[in-house]
Design an enzyme around this catalytic site. Sequence first.
Site, PDB file in Angstrom:
ATOM      1  N   PRO A   2       0.596  -1.155  -0.004  1.00  0.00           N
ATOM      2  CG  PRO A   2       0.268  -0.701   2.418  1.00  0.00           C
ATOM      3  CD  PRO A   2       1.378  -1.401   1.401  1.00  0.00           C
ATOM      4  CD  GLU A   3       4.380   2.758  -3.337  1.00  0.00           C
ATOM      5  OE1 GLU A   3       4.374   3.748  -3.877  1.00  0.00           O
ATOM      6  OE2 GLU A   3       4.964   1.879  -3.658  1.00  0.00           O
TER       7      GLU A   3
END
Length: 263
Positions: free
Chosen positions: A2-3
């Site tokens: 997750p960015e």
Amino acid sequence: MPELPEVETVTRSIARVVGRRIVSAEFRCLRILRGDPDRMSAALAGRRIRGVRRRGKFIVMELDGGECLTVHLGMTGKLLLNGTPGRHTHAVLNLDRGVLRYEDQRQFGKLEVSRGLPERVEKLGPEPLEVTLEEFAARLKRRKARIKAVLLDQHFVRGMGNIYADEALFRAGIHPLAIGARLRRERVKRLHDAMVEVLTQAIEKGGSSISDYVDAEGRKGFFQFEHRVYQRTGRPCVTCGAAIRRTLVAQRGTHYCPKCQRR
DNA sequence: ATCGGTACCTGCACGC
DNA sequence: TGCGTGCAGGTACCGA
């Protein structure tokens, strides 16, 4: 997983829990908790969810009475609506309608309950999609580290990660080992533009599903098909055909085109 | 304050 | 088949 684009997608996909009440909370793995499990359960039970928003890579659920449940997905964390708990289900929020689960194979994620925003979440750098070119340039002037490491620093901007740092640097034509403070003005502008462009496009595509990333409904993203350098080591550059190289910056795999990205 | 290195986990792909 | 190695979206913490 997750960015910023993935966390934004997950945040949007759980928007429909707003207005629902947390009936009870169970924790099956203590490693992912910041704080005592019993106190966290007690603090959550009976609370209504007033809002869900993203701050950098953190998901903040605002509750009745000014409490916040803050979630960081680490590398492999997932928030899932309904469905059945599995081996990596570490937290279960039973809602008055439905269930919200936290799963995390590598257990690098964190759940935290606090009054207001946690201090370290408060103190992060600006949002990359909101920071002006002026402020971006001023902050960069103070940084003597390599630009790739600077982009990964959440106190510089909040939300960039390994994929989008590499992709933004490629689109800006900047070598990942270039020193932040030494970048000329027009290259700083190219980087700012590239960062905004790549994040905006990635959000539109629902993020990048590298191995198993999905949103709360189990949907994959599609931005992995738009990657130009990330995990394309040895394959031809989409612009010039040169072989993409991989090196290490801040202990992270870093991908770049040796011809298109110059120091 | 900033920088670079390490630790924290599980699972997968790879070579032998 | 099994074993060792390296790699993977992350942050926190350490000493310099």
